[in-house]
Design a protein around this motif. Structure first.
Motif: not given
Length: 216
Positions: A150-166
């Motif tokens: 099981p893997v949880l992966i998150t980010t904000g949209d937009p995030d200053a460091h981690v783009p949704v595309s990645r």
């Protein structure tokens, strides 16, 4: 690799009692102590906690989206720290499916990169605002089979460091290697960890029915 890079803070009961390990990986500019604060919000009473400390509080100098060569040799050293820690834990008789890894931001990227280069059945992965490392993802680096980890992966949209595309690319690769991924994208969320993310991480660390692992 200097002594600071190799420093690991350990908390909780000994592995011989818990039989389970949680490796917590701090972000850029942070510390092993600060990422251990996260554990206060997680059901870890029956885990042994390990938090490695990066030299100068940074695992690698540039963005995780920079060409990988720009982050060398720091990136390889950082990956070696995690690999050495995992090998130390398995060397004490703990199987990989009893090892959990969690990280935030730069630590989340390092967690994702390490685990996907060494895909196997882990207990679970919590990638709080992170993704696989490199200007372009080289899929040839990623081997193995997560076997339903099981893997949880998150980010904000937009995030200053981690783009949704990645994050999307990372999910695709991890699922292709057999991971069971929960992806959460939070519109307008600052670069932090929300309570909902903590709740989702708790479900990985203490799945339904695992009553003894829940902190009272």
């Amino acid at each position: 690799m200097n002594a600071t890079q190799k420093q690991v803070i350990t908390q909780g009961k000994p592995l011989s009692e818990t039989g389970k390990a949680l490796i917590l990986v701090h972000g850029r500019g942070a510390s092993a102590e600060s990422i251990l604060d996260l554990a206060r919000h997680l059901p870890v009473a029956e885990f042994t906690l390990f938090a490695p400390q990066a030299a100068n509080h940074t695992w690698y100098p540039y963005s995780f989206m920079a060409p990988e060569s720009q982050n060398q040799p720091h990136l390889d050293n950082a990956l070696a720290v995690l690999n050495g820690l995992v090998k130390s834990i398995t060397g004490q008789g703990i199987s990989a499916d009893k090892i959990y890894l969690a990280g935030f931001s730069q630590g989340a990227c390092l967690t994702a990169e390490y685990a996907t280069r060494h895909a196997r059945q882990y207990g679970g992965l919590c990638i709080f605002t992170g993704g696989l490392i490199g200007q372009h993802i080289n899929r040839d680096k990623y081997k193995g089979n997560f076997q339903g980890t099981p893997v949880l992966i998150t980010t904000g949209d937009p995030d200053a460091h981690v783009p949704v595309s990645r994050v999307e690319e990372t999910v695709q690769i991890m699922e292709g290697l057999g991971a069971s991924v929960t992806k959460k994208i939070y519109p307008g969320r600052p670069h932090t960890i929300l309570q909902e993310e903590i709740t989702l991480a708790c479900q990985i660390l203490a799945p339904p029915g695992d009553k003894k692992n829940v902190t009272q």
